[in-house]
Design a protein around this motif. Structure first.
Motif, PDB file in Angstrom:
ATOM      1  N   LEU A 119       0.905  -1.254  -0.013  1.00  0.00           N
ATOM      2  CA  LEU A 119      -0.107   0.003   0.130  1.00  0.00           C
ATOM      3  C   LEU A 119       0.880   1.286  -0.270  1.00  0.00           C
ATOM      4  O   LEU A 119       0.644   2.324  -0.865  1.00  0.00           O
ATOM      5  N   GLU A 120       2.021   1.258   0.805  1.00  0.00           N
ATOM      6  CA  GLU A 120       2.987   2.418   0.842  1.00  0.00           C
ATOM      7  C   GLU A 120       3.558   2.568  -0.593  1.00  0.00           C
ATOM      8  O   GLU A 120       3.457   3.742  -1.060  1.00  0.00           O
ATOM      9  N   ARG A 123       1.010   4.090  -3.049  1.00  0.00           N
ATOM     10  CA  ARG A 123       0.716   5.547  -2.644  1.00  0.00           C
ATOM     11  C   ARG A 123       1.831   6.571  -3.056  1.00  0.00           C
ATOM     12  O   ARG A 123       1.800   7.551  -3.612  1.00  0.00           O
ATOM     13  N   ALA A 126       1.361   6.726  -6.564  1.00  0.00           N
ATOM     14  CA  ALA A 126       0.475   7.756  -7.123  1.00  0.00           C
ATOM     15  C   ALA A 126       1.015   9.152  -6.886  1.00  0.00           C
ATOM     16  O   ALA A 126       0.800  10.005  -7.693  1.00  0.00           O
ATOM     17  N   SER A 174      -2.349   4.779 -11.105  1.00  0.00           N
ATOM     18  CA  SER A 174      -1.568   4.889  -9.783  1.00  0.00           C
ATOM     19  C   SER A 174      -2.765   5.149  -8.436  1.00  0.00           C
ATOM     20  O   SER A 174      -2.708   4.099  -7.469  1.00  0.00           O
ATOM     21  N   GLN A 175      -3.958   5.658  -8.891  1.00  0.00           N
ATOM     22  CA  GLN A 175      -5.066   5.581  -7.931  1.00  0.00           C
ATOM     23  C   GLN A 175      -5.774   4.325  -7.778  1.00  0.00           C
ATOM     24  O   GLN A 175      -6.091   3.988  -6.730  1.00  0.00           O
ATOM     25  N   VAL A 178      -3.549   2.269  -5.802  1.00  0.00           N
ATOM     26  CA  VAL A 178      -3.817   2.360  -4.339  1.00  0.00           C
ATOM     27  C   VAL A 178      -4.953   1.955  -3.733  1.00  0.00           C
ATOM     28  O   VAL A 178      -4.922   0.959  -2.549  1.00  0.00           O
ATOM     29  N   ARG A 179      -6.083   1.847  -4.475  1.00  0.00           N
ATOM     30  CA  ARG A 179      -7.651   1.073  -4.006  1.00  0.00           C
ATOM     31  C   ARG A 179      -7.279  -0.057  -3.892  1.00  0.00           C
ATOM     32  O   ARG A 179      -7.931  -0.641  -2.908  1.00  0.00           O
ATOM     33  N   GLU A 182      -5.243  -1.060  -0.768  1.00  0.00           N
ATOM     34  CA  GLU A 182      -6.240  -0.982   0.288  1.00  0.00           C
ATOM     35  C   GLU A 182      -7.062  -2.096   0.591  1.00  0.00           C
ATOM     36  O   GLU A 182      -7.271  -2.654   1.554  1.00  0.00           O
TER      37      GLU A 182
END
Length: 392
Positions: A119-120, A123, A126, A174-175, A178-179, A182
């Protein structure tokens, strides 16, 4: 020491004479006792046994439901397999196997660290994509007026515009990454999708769990309130059921012989007849707040399809013999009179007796093992003291 032992054997004739006299006296006494016994037998023998106290119920014809019966099997109204959606080390099982759980309760924890790192990284990607987009936007904006002044070529502007659009797409990707990261992190906590009874855990703590194939199965859950019961009726029984229409009631007979205290409703009837068994598959739904019924349990199902005139007799009063079922009744002179009967199943805690009784019969409900045909009894109404005769 006896009288004979007290005599002196050296006394000769006197000893023998006294001995003979004592023996003769004993014989006379025994003869007298025997004569008394014969007189007692001639007078009628010892007194007869008193009548056996029994409890009775007086039966009358009444309207009782006509029942059809089948063996059913209990199943959960929802049956869910719970799978791992990410691979990793199983860290902890949070539930008690076989206990109930509510929807949303955490059942298992899978190692989180690899997914927190992912996750890091997503992000960070992103942020980088957003910076690239801003740079491409500035470059395209700078070249736009220069093309008008013909300070730069149109190709340079087109390339800058394409770079800007590529940067926009990179930001969107990139978004999404991230999702996704998560979501994968959230999957490290395996939660209950429904409220119900949990099954046995397939893996213990420390095992590596795969996110695909059969290896991903962690446990199962079943919703047991309400609960379903599957059963089958024959074609003729189905016809009776349809004739009853909306008056149909479905009852359950528990393994201990008692009746389940909730009335069920039919929620499925197959549209075809099974050619192998000649029966129609059916299903009924029952409320199960106390978890009295468990998935997999075999149970008797009764459906009321009408009414008939019959007698209701306590279950304890019916005896099973080689010739069939028998009830013991009290005759007019208070003696035991057995009556063969025919039954048509149970209603609550009573047998439904269709043949063999007449209105007003007094059925004996206790001391059945001591009863003999023709033996005298002292009847008392059921629930009263059986030692006291029933009032007429």
């Amino acid at each position: 020491m006896t009288v004979l032992q007290q005599m002196d054997p050296s006394d000769g004739l006197g000893y023998r004479a006294r001995r003979a006299g004592i023996v003769m006296g004993a014989l006379v006494l025994m003869a007298g006792l025997a004569a008394c016994g014969k007189k007692e037998q001639a007078a009628g023998g010892p007194p007869a046994m008193p009548p056996l106290p029994v409890s009775v119920v007086e039966v009358q014809v009444q309207k009782v439901p006509t029942l059809i019966e089948a063996v059913g099997q209990v199943e959960g109204s929802k049956d869910v397999q719970i799978h791992a959606r990410v691979s990793g080390i199983l860290e902890k099982r949070h539930y008690q196997e076989g206990a109930t759980a509510k929807a949303g309760d955490v059942l298992f924890s899978i190692e989180r660290t690899p997914f927190e790192i992912a996750l890091e990284q997503a992000r960070a990607g992103a942020v980088q994509a957003k910076a690239n987009l801003e740079q491409a936007k500035r470059e395209a904006g700078r070249l736009q007026p220069l093309v008008t002044e013909k300070a730069v070529s149109q190709k340079e502007l087109d390339d800058a515009t394409s770079t800007f659009k590529t940067a926009e797409a990179a930001v969107t990707a990139s978004q999404a990454a991230v999702r996704n990261a998560e979501l994968n992190l959230s999957y490290t906590k395996v939660t209950a999708p429904i409220s119900g009874v949990t099954g046995r855990a397939q893996y213990s703590e420390g095992n590596l769990i795969a996110a695909s194939g059969d290896a991903s199965l962690l446990t199962t859950m079943q919703a047991v309130d309400p609960i379903w019961v599957r059963f089958s009726f024959s074609e003729s029984e189905l016809s009776k059921l349809r004739q009853a229409g909306g008056k149909t009631r479905v009852n359950l007979i528990l393994p201990d012989g008692g009746t389940y205290d909730v009335i069920g409703k039919l929620n499925f009837t197959a549209s075809t007849i099974d050619p192998k068994t000649g029966t129609v598959a059916m299903r009924a739904e029952f409320a199960n707040p106390k978890l009295s019924l468990l998935p997999g349990q075999f149970i008797r199902v009764q459906a009321a399809v009408g009414e008939r005139e019959a007698y209701l007799v306590p279950q304890a009063a019916v005896s099973q013999t080689e010739q069939g079922k028998v009830l013991f009744t009290v005759s007019a002179n208070n003696t035991v009179e057995p009556k063969p009967v025919e039954t048509a199943g149970w209603l609550g805690h009573d047998w439904i007796v269709t043949k063999g009784l007449t209105p007003g019969d007094k059925v004996i409900t206790n001391n059945l093992m001591k009863l003999r045909p023709g033996a005298p009894v002292a009847p008392a109404a059921s629930g009263s003291d059986p030692a006291q005769p029933a009032t007429k």
